[in-house]
Motif scaffolding. Structure first.
Motif, PDB file in Angstrom:
ATOM      1  N   ALA A  26       3.277  -6.480   6.759  1.00  0.00           N
ATOM      2  CA  ALA A  26       4.700  -6.818   6.760  1.00  0.00           C
ATOM      3  C   ALA A  26       5.234  -6.913   5.334  1.00  0.00           C
ATOM      4  O   ALA A  26       6.359  -6.465   5.050  1.00  0.00           O
ATOM      5  CB  ALA A  26       4.920  -8.132   7.510  1.00  0.00           C
ATOM      6  N   CYS A  27       4.454  -7.484   4.437  1.00  0.00           N
ATOM      7  CA  CYS A  27       4.884  -7.604   3.038  1.00  0.00           C
ATOM      8  C   CYS A  27       5.081  -6.239   2.388  1.00  0.00           C
ATOM      9  O   CYS A  27       6.002  -6.050   1.581  1.00  0.00           O
ATOM     10  CB  CYS A  27       3.866  -8.421   2.243  1.00  0.00           C
TER      11      CYS A  27
ATOM     12  N   LEU B  35       8.524  -5.224   3.772  1.00  0.00           N
ATOM     13  CA  LEU B  35       9.647  -6.121   3.551  1.00  0.00           C
ATOM     14  C   LEU B  35       9.938  -6.412   2.077  1.00  0.00           C
ATOM     15  O   LEU B  35      11.098  -6.581   1.693  1.00  0.00           O
ATOM     16  CB  LEU B  35       9.399  -7.444   4.277  1.00  0.00           C
ATOM     17  N   TYR B  36       8.910  -6.481   1.250  1.00  0.00           N
ATOM     18  CA  TYR B  36       9.118  -6.868  -0.151  1.00  0.00           C
ATOM     19  C   TYR B  36      10.083  -5.940  -0.893  1.00  0.00           C
ATOM     20  O   TYR B  36      10.911  -6.416  -1.684  1.00  0.00           O
ATOM     21  CB  TYR B  36       7.773  -6.949  -0.876  1.00  0.00           C
ATOM     22  N   PRO B  37      10.016  -4.613  -0.682  1.00  0.00           N
ATOM     23  CA  PRO B  37      11.024  -3.762  -1.336  1.00  0.00           C
ATOM     24  C   PRO B  37      12.447  -4.073  -0.858  1.00  0.00           C
ATOM     25  O   PRO B  37      13.397  -3.987  -1.649  1.00  0.00           O
ATOM     26  CB  PRO B  37      10.602  -2.340  -0.933  1.00  0.00           C
TER      27      PRO B  37
ATOM     28  N   ASN C 279      10.001   0.445  -4.863  1.00  0.00           N
ATOM     29  CA  ASN C 279       9.980   1.249  -3.642  1.00  0.00           C
ATOM     30  C   ASN C 279       8.908   2.331  -3.737  1.00  0.00           C
ATOM     31  O   ASN C 279       9.198   3.528  -3.847  1.00  0.00           O
ATOM     32  CB  ASN C 279      11.357   1.879  -3.403  1.00  0.00           C
ATOM     33  N   ASN C 280       7.656   1.910  -3.684  1.00  0.00           N
ATOM     34  CA  ASN C 280       6.534   2.841  -3.689  1.00  0.00           C
ATOM     35  C   ASN C 280       6.349   3.375  -2.273  1.00  0.00           C
ATOM     36  O   ASN C 280       5.887   2.669  -1.383  1.00  0.00           O
ATOM     37  CB  ASN C 280       5.267   2.118  -4.160  1.00  0.00           C
ATOM     38  N   LYS C 281       6.751   4.625  -2.058  1.00  0.00           N
ATOM     39  CA  LYS C 281       6.760   5.174  -0.702  1.00  0.00           C
ATOM     40  C   LYS C 281       5.381   5.176  -0.064  1.00  0.00           C
ATOM     41  O   LYS C 281       5.246   4.993   1.152  1.00  0.00           O
ATOM     42  CB  LYS C 281       7.344   6.583  -0.718  1.00  0.00           C
ATOM     43  N   ASN C 282       4.347   5.415  -0.854  1.00  0.00           N
ATOM     44  CA  ASN C 282       2.994   5.408  -0.300  1.00  0.00           C
ATOM     45  C   ASN C 282       2.627   4.029   0.249  1.00  0.00           C
ATOM     46  O   ASN C 282       2.040   3.910   1.326  1.00  0.00           O
ATOM     47  CB  ASN C 282       1.981   5.832  -1.368  1.00  0.00           C
ATOM     48  N   VAL C 283       3.004   2.997  -0.510  1.00  0.00           N
ATOM     49  CA  VAL C 283       2.713   1.634  -0.079  1.00  0.00           C
ATOM     50  C   VAL C 283       3.519   1.277   1.172  1.00  0.00           C
ATOM     51  O   VAL C 283       2.992   0.733   2.135  1.00  0.00           O
ATOM     52  CB  VAL C 283       3.018   0.626  -1.210  1.00  0.00           C
ATOM     53  N   VAL C 284       4.819   1.624   1.142  1.00  0.00           N
ATOM     54  CA  VAL C 284       5.685   1.313   2.288  1.00  0.00           C
ATOM     55  C   VAL C 284       5.231   2.063   3.530  1.00  0.00           C
ATOM     56  O   VAL C 284       5.151   1.487   4.633  1.00  0.00           O
ATOM     57  CB  VAL C 284       7.155   1.651   1.950  1.00  0.00           C
ATOM     58  N   ASN C 285       4.905   3.358   3.390  1.00  0.00           N
ATOM     59  CA  ASN C 285       4.451   4.141   4.541  1.00  0.00           C
ATOM     60  C   ASN C 285       3.140   3.616   5.104  1.00  0.00           C
ATOM     61  O   ASN C 285       2.929   3.613   6.326  1.00  0.00           O
ATOM     62  CB  ASN C 285       4.292   5.614   4.150  1.00  0.00           C
ATOM     63  N   LYS C 286       2.274   3.154   4.200  1.00  0.00           N
ATOM     64  CA  LYS C 286       1.009   2.577   4.662  1.00  0.00           C
ATOM     65  C   LYS C 286       1.272   1.288   5.436  1.00  0.00           C
ATOM     66  O   LYS C 286       0.624   1.017   6.459  1.00  0.00           O
ATOM     67  CB  LYS C 286       0.102   2.288   3.445  1.00  0.00           C
ATOM     68  N   GLY C 287       2.246   0.507   4.960  1.00  0.00           N
ATOM     69  CA  GLY C 287       2.603  -0.709   5.679  1.00  0.00           C
ATOM     70  C   GLY C 287       3.124  -0.401   7.072  1.00  0.00           C
ATOM     71  O   GLY C 287       2.742  -1.053   8.052  1.00  0.00           O
ATOM     72  N   HIS C 288       4.013   0.598   7.181  1.00  0.00           N
ATOM     73  CA  HIS C 288       4.534   1.000   8.490  1.00  0.00           C
ATOM     74  C   HIS C 288       3.406   1.472   9.420  1.00  0.00           C
ATOM     75  O   HIS C 288       3.402   1.155  10.616  1.00  0.00           O
ATOM     76  CB  HIS C 288       5.560   2.114   8.332  1.00  0.00           C
ATOM     77  N   GLU C 289       2.473   2.200   8.857  1.00  0.00           N
ATOM     78  CA  GLU C 289       1.346   2.697   9.661  1.00  0.00           C
ATOM     79  C   GLU C 289       0.482   1.545  10.165  1.00  0.00           C
ATOM     80  O   GLU C 289       0.080   1.515  11.333  1.00  0.00           O
ATOM     81  CB  GLU C 289       0.502   3.662   8.817  1.00  0.00           C
TER      82      GLU C 289
END
Length: 416
Positions: free
Chosen positions: A111-112, A115-117, A124-134
């Motif tokens: 979730a972090c 949500l953190y971005p 906004n590191n897309k790799n990190v955000v996409n991994k979070g969504h996954e």
């Protein structure tokens, strides 16, 4: 107010912490008196010698009680929540612990990442955000299958398993999981809304509004939270530019703004936020003293309300929903009123009655047309706080001592 039969203590944490909220909700179930330290300053208090003497790791949430000091969210929630939330046998307790650990180690980190971005706390590191969504998708898919034929995660009642996962999931449901995404997890959503609408949960969190449009990375907010140091540079000389005079335009007619409720009344001595804070955190004598010292008839008024159609109250779940629906429609009245609505009697022969404190000397429900929808179904009687018997009724409600009404035993309370 909730019966106090658990433990008393002080909770140290920063504002709006989901971990602190989990502990506060657990305390509601366990009848514990958990007070937030009003003078806590993150990064200062938790680094002080006095704090680290009690909590050597200096981390929060931290809980201090006469029984000892605890420094872990799940341990504190378990302690203040009591045995009913922990489970009644070894395998149940182990299963509850399993879900609590998943909330902390799997759901919360994922979730972090998402949500953190949105909060401007992380780039906004897309790799990190996409991994979070996954990771969230994988977790929710498994959980949705688990809840296919279950109301609660473990057993037949709310436990710490439900509370820990639901509280850590709340920001996802309010900021990220729009209707389209929620439809992928219908069982989880059904369970989540069930937990969020428990009285013990709404007392701490209020009503939870589900996401309409997913939040996005906020570049401006991130820059504000992470300002870059500017290099000193000689200012460039620029030729002064004369601006052509602008043509005067006719000013638009001012919009007629609607005045706020009770805006014609002078400032009252009793502050509703202070009164509610005393009600939730202090013993009865403190609440009564504040009320007696600040209540001025006409600035505020006390009303007894009784449902007109008592014969229709045949099922507790429907009566509960009647009150909850009323409270939802009165959301905008919260800073002007405080109410206690009690259900009395067994199914098939129930009574619904309560006591309200509201702004002004007249029936405050009629200050706004949006507030009159439900109160039309109640008989409202203004109480005179100078009359001992009427003051005694107010006192009995505030003390949580209303055990019966017209010979019907207390069944359930709702607090506005």
């Amino acid at each position: 107010m909730p019966a106090k039969n658990g433990v008393d203590g002080t909770l140290y944490c920063y504002p709006n912490s989901s971990r602190a909220q989990l502990i506060q909700i657990s305390a509601q179930y366990g009848g514990s008196d958990v007070k937030l330290a009003s003078d806590f300053e993150f990064g200062v208090t938790n680094k002080s010698p006095a704090f680290t003497a009690k909590f050597p790791f200096g981390q929060v949430p931290a809980f201090e009680s006469s029984a000892g000091c605890l420094n872990d969210t799940m341990a504190i929630a378990s302690f203040v929540g009591g045995c009913d939330l922990r489970g009644g046998d070894e395998i149940t307790r182990a299963t509850i612990t399993q879900f609590m650990n998943m909330a902390e180690t799997k759901l919360f980190p994922a979730a972090c990442q998402v949500l953190y971005p949105c909060w401007g706390l992380m780039p906004n590191n897309k790799n990190v955000v996409n991994k979070g969504h996954e990771n969230i998708k994988n977790f929710m898919t498994v959980l949705d299958q688990h809840l296919l034929n279950r109301t609660y995660l473990v057993g037949e009642s709310v436990t710490l398993a439900d509370l820990s996962l639901a509280v850590y999931m709340r920001d996802l449901y309010t900021m990220i999981l729009d209707e389209n995404r929620r439809n992928s997890y219908v069982n989880v959503t059904r369970w989540f809304t069930t937990i969020m609408n428990q009285d013990e949960v709404t007392r701490v969190l209020g009503q939870t509004t589900l996401c309409v449009k997913p939040a996005q990375f906020d570049a401006k907010l991130f820059q504000q939270n992470n300002p870059k140091q500017q290099k000193n540079a000689a200012p460039k000389k620029e030729a002064a530019k004369k601006e052509a005079p602008k043509k005067e335009e006719a000013a638009p007619a001012p919009k007629k703004e609607r005045s706020a409720p009770f805006s014609s009344l002078p400032a009252p001595k009793l502050n509703m936020d202070d009164f509610k804070r005393h009600y939730w955190n202090d013993p009865s004598e403190v609440i009564h003293k504040y009320f007696d010292d600040t209540f001025v008839d006409g600035e505020w008024s006390v009303w007894k309300v009784e449902y007109k159609y008592q014969s229709e109250l045949v099922k507790t779940t429907k009566t509960n929903n009647l009150v909850k629906g009323m409270f939802q429609r009165l959301e905008t009245m919260k800073k002007y009123a405080f109410g206690l609505m009690y259900i009395f009697g067994d199914e098939g022969d129930q009574r619904l009655a309560g006591i309200w404190l509201g702004r002004g000397g007249d029936n405050f429900f009629y200050e706004d047309t949006n507030w009159t929808i439900d109160i039309e179904n109640f008989n409202c009687t203004k109480m005179d706080m100078n009359k001992p018997d009427e003051k005694a009724l107010w006192t009995k409600f505030i003390d949580g001592g209303m055990d019966d009404w017209e010979g019907k035993q207390f069944e359930k309370d709702h607090i506005f």
